[in-house]
Design a protein around this motif. Structure first.
Motif, PDB file in Angstrom:
ATOM      1  N   MET A   1     -21.996 -35.908  -6.030  1.00 48.92           N
ATOM      2  CA  MET A   1     -21.409 -34.845  -5.371  1.00 48.92           C
ATOM      3  C   MET A   1     -21.938 -34.688  -4.083  1.00 48.92           C
ATOM      4  SD  MET A   1     -21.235 -31.681  -8.273  1.00 48.92           S
ATOM      5  CE  MET A   1     -22.883 -31.903  -8.861  1.00 48.92           C
ATOM      6  N   GLY A   2     -21.429 -34.095  -3.164  1.00 50.90           N
ATOM      7  CA  GLY A   2     -21.938 -34.262  -1.716  1.00 50.90           C
ATOM      8  C   GLY A   2     -22.655 -32.770  -1.362  1.00 50.90           C
ATOM      9  N   SER A   3     -22.702 -32.741  -0.043  1.00 46.65           N
ATOM     10  CA  SER A   3     -23.425 -31.354   0.375  1.00 46.65           C
ATOM     11  C   SER A   3     -22.240 -30.523   0.746  1.00 46.65           C
ATOM     12  CB  SER A   3     -23.699 -31.670   1.730  1.00 46.65           C
ATOM     13  OG  SER A   3     -23.089 -32.339   2.795  1.00 46.65           O
ATOM     14  N   PRO A   4     -22.481 -29.186   0.916  1.00 50.80           N
ATOM     15  CA  PRO A   4     -21.597 -28.149   1.057  1.00 50.80           C
ATOM     16  C   PRO A   4     -21.033 -28.316   2.613  1.00 50.80           C
ATOM     17  CG  PRO A   4     -23.854 -27.239   0.552  1.00 50.80           C
ATOM     18  CD  PRO A   4     -24.070 -28.950   0.748  1.00 50.80           C
ATOM     19  N   ARG A   5     -19.869 -28.987   2.670  1.00 48.58           N
ATOM     20  CA  ARG A   5     -18.916 -29.088   3.943  1.00 48.58           C
ATOM     21  C   ARG A   5     -17.693 -28.464   3.875  1.00 48.58           C
ATOM     22  NH1 ARG A   5     -17.992 -35.203   4.703  1.00 48.58           N
ATOM     23  NH2 ARG A   5     -15.937 -34.211   5.064  1.00 48.58           N
ATOM     24  N   ILE A  17     -13.073 -31.700  -1.186  1.00 45.03           N
ATOM     25  CA  ILE A  17     -12.644 -30.948  -2.256  1.00 45.03           C
ATOM     26  C   ILE A  17     -13.485 -30.163  -2.995  1.00 45.03           C
ATOM     27  CG2 ILE A  17     -11.322 -31.503  -4.777  1.00 45.03           C
ATOM     28  CD1 ILE A  17     -10.651 -34.404  -3.463  1.00 45.03           C
ATOM     29  N   PRO A  18     -13.514 -29.004  -3.312  1.00 44.67           N
ATOM     30  CA  PRO A  18     -14.537 -28.268  -3.714  1.00 44.67           C
ATOM     31  C   PRO A  18     -14.528 -28.407  -5.180  1.00 44.67           C
ATOM     32  CG  PRO A  18     -13.051 -26.601  -2.816  1.00 44.67           C
ATOM     33  CD  PRO A  18     -12.290 -28.229  -2.677  1.00 44.67           C
ATOM     34  N   VAL A  19     -15.924 -28.576  -5.730  1.00 44.87           N
ATOM     35  CA  VAL A  19     -16.351 -28.848  -7.177  1.00 44.87           C
ATOM     36  C   VAL A  19     -15.745 -27.798  -7.940  1.00 44.87           C
ATOM     37  CG1 VAL A  19     -18.278 -29.162  -8.682  1.00 44.87           C
ATOM     38  CG2 VAL A  19     -18.273 -30.292  -6.558  1.00 44.87           C
ATOM     39  N   ALA A  20     -15.835 -26.426  -7.392  1.00 44.01           N
ATOM     40  CA  ALA A  20     -15.572 -25.383  -8.167  1.00 44.01           C
ATOM     41  C   ALA A  20     -14.009 -25.513  -8.523  1.00 44.01           C
ATOM     42  CB  ALA A  20     -15.960 -24.093  -7.595  1.00 44.01           C
ATOM     43  N   THR A  21     -13.183 -25.977  -7.665  1.00 40.27           N
ATOM     44  CA  THR A  21     -11.875 -25.861  -7.849  1.00 40.27           C
ATOM     45  C   THR A  21     -11.585 -26.976  -9.088  1.00 40.27           C
ATOM     46  OG1 THR A  21     -11.073 -25.662  -5.507  1.00 40.27           O
ATOM     47  CG2 THR A  21      -9.535 -26.749  -6.615  1.00 40.27           C
ATOM     48  N   ALA A  27     -11.077 -26.283 -16.714  1.00 39.94           N
ATOM     49  CA  ALA A  27     -11.038 -25.360 -17.548  1.00 39.94           C
ATOM     50  C   ALA A  27      -9.642 -24.741 -17.936  1.00 39.94           C
ATOM     51  CB  ALA A  27     -12.074 -24.105 -16.847  1.00 39.94           C
ATOM     52  N   MET A  28      -8.629 -24.902 -17.058  1.00 37.90           N
ATOM     53  CA  MET A  28      -7.443 -24.495 -17.322  1.00 37.90           C
ATOM     54  C   MET A  28      -6.749 -25.445 -18.052  1.00 37.90           C
ATOM     55  SD  MET A  28      -6.248 -22.553 -13.994  1.00 37.90           S
ATOM     56  CE  MET A  28      -5.666 -24.006 -13.099  1.00 37.90           C
ATOM     57  N   GLY A  29      -7.249 -26.417 -18.557  1.00 35.85           N
ATOM     58  CA  GLY A  29      -6.709 -27.507 -19.576  1.00 35.85           C
ATOM     59  C   GLY A  29      -6.350 -28.842 -18.887  1.00 35.85           C
ATOM     60  N   ASP A  30      -6.502 -29.120 -17.660  1.00 34.50           N
ATOM     61  CA  ASP A  30      -6.124 -30.507 -17.079  1.00 34.50           C
ATOM     62  C   ASP A  30      -7.244 -31.446 -17.658  1.00 34.50           C
ATOM     63  OD1 ASP A  30      -4.332 -28.839 -15.643  1.00 34.50           O
ATOM     64  OD2 ASP A  30      -4.754 -29.798 -13.743  1.00 34.50           O
ATOM     65  N   SER A  31      -6.602 -32.621 -17.683  1.00 40.47           N
ATOM     66  CA  SER A  31      -7.616 -33.749 -17.929  1.00 40.47           C
ATOM     67  C   SER A  31      -8.206 -34.342 -16.710  1.00 40.47           C
ATOM     68  CB  SER A  31      -6.949 -34.613 -18.711  1.00 40.47           C
ATOM     69  OG  SER A  31      -5.849 -35.410 -17.930  1.00 40.47           O
ATOM     70  N   ILE A  32      -9.204 -35.316 -17.017  1.00 36.94           N
ATOM     71  CA  ILE A  32      -9.616 -35.783 -15.714  1.00 36.94           C
ATOM     72  C   ILE A  32      -8.611 -36.691 -15.053  1.00 36.94           C
ATOM     73  CG2 ILE A  32     -11.474 -37.654 -14.955  1.00 36.94           C
ATOM     74  CD1 ILE A  32     -13.486 -36.074 -16.833  1.00 36.94           C
ATOM     75  N   ALA A  33      -7.935 -37.339 -16.230  1.00 41.49           N
ATOM     76  CA  ALA A  33      -6.820 -38.082 -15.433  1.00 41.49           C
ATOM     77  C   ALA A  33      -5.736 -37.592 -14.837  1.00 41.49           C
ATOM     78  CB  ALA A  33      -6.050 -38.968 -16.730  1.00 41.49           C
ATOM     79  N   ASP A  34      -5.427 -36.285 -15.213  1.00 38.11           N
ATOM     80  CA  ASP A  34      -4.513 -35.528 -14.171  1.00 38.11           C
ATOM     81  C   ASP A  34      -5.481 -35.252 -12.844  1.00 38.11           C
ATOM     82  OD1 ASP A  34      -2.874 -34.913 -16.391  1.00 38.11           O
ATOM     83  OD2 ASP A  34      -3.759 -33.239 -17.278  1.00 38.11           O
ATOM     84  N   ILE A  47     -16.447 -36.436 -11.325  1.00 31.44           N
ATOM     85  CA  ILE A  47     -16.043 -35.183 -12.011  1.00 31.44           C
ATOM     86  C   ILE A  47     -16.913 -35.193 -13.232  1.00 31.44           C
ATOM     87  CG2 ILE A  47     -14.084 -34.324 -13.368  1.00 31.44           C
ATOM     88  CD1 ILE A  47     -12.125 -36.087 -11.527  1.00 31.44           C
ATOM     89  N   GLU A  48     -17.199 -36.170 -13.979  1.00 29.22           N
ATOM     90  CA  GLU A  48     -18.095 -36.148 -15.047  1.00 29.22           C
ATOM     91  C   GLU A  48     -19.405 -35.374 -14.774  1.00 29.22           C
ATOM     92  OE1 GLU A  48     -18.106 -40.036 -16.691  1.00 29.22           O
ATOM     93  OE2 GLU A  48     -15.715 -39.757 -17.561  1.00 29.22           O
ATOM     94  N   GLU A  49     -20.154 -35.714 -13.637  1.00 28.50           N
ATOM     95  CA  GLU A  49     -21.215 -35.368 -13.080  1.00 28.50           C
ATOM     96  C   GLU A  49     -21.038 -33.872 -12.732  1.00 28.50           C
ATOM     97  OE1 GLU A  49     -24.961 -34.730 -12.005  1.00 28.50           O
ATOM     98  OE2 GLU A  49     -24.354 -36.586 -13.276  1.00 28.50           O
ATOM     99  N   ALA A  50     -20.060 -33.568 -12.131  1.00 28.85           N
ATOM    100  CA  ALA A  50     -19.792 -32.218 -11.845  1.00 28.85           C
ATOM    101  C   ALA A  50     -19.859 -31.261 -12.955  1.00 28.85           C
ATOM    102  CB  ALA A  50     -18.618 -32.034 -11.213  1.00 28.85           C
TER     103      ALA A  50
END
Length: 69
Positions: A1-5, A17-21, A27-34, A47-50
């Motif tokens: 993850m990077g810095s807050p840009r 791309i915000p980590v929270a997004t 959380a809504m059910g999308d997979s990492i592949a999606d 993404i796994e680190e996030a």
């Protein structure tokens, strides 16, 4: 993850791309592949680190209590 840009929001390194997004999509059910299909600049390990980062924040905010015997 990077810095807050992204206007003070934590983003993935080298992206806006915000980590929270991404965590919200998971959380809504999308997979990492999606997610990787929608944002090809991201990497699966990032993404796994996030997810691990978010879990540590939750554990820090809500530490586990010992069960009563």
């Amino acid at each position: 993850m990077g810095s807050p840009r992204g206007y003070g929001k934590l983003t993935f390194k080298g992206t806006r791309i915000p980590v929270a997004t991404v965590l919200t999509y998971l959380a809504m059910g999308d997979s990492i592949a999606d997610i990787l299909q929608n944002w090809p600049r991201l990497q699966g390990p990032a993404i796994e680190e996030a997810v691990r980062f978010a879990a540590r924040l939750v554990q820090k905010s809500y530490p586990m209590r010992k069960k009563a015997a």
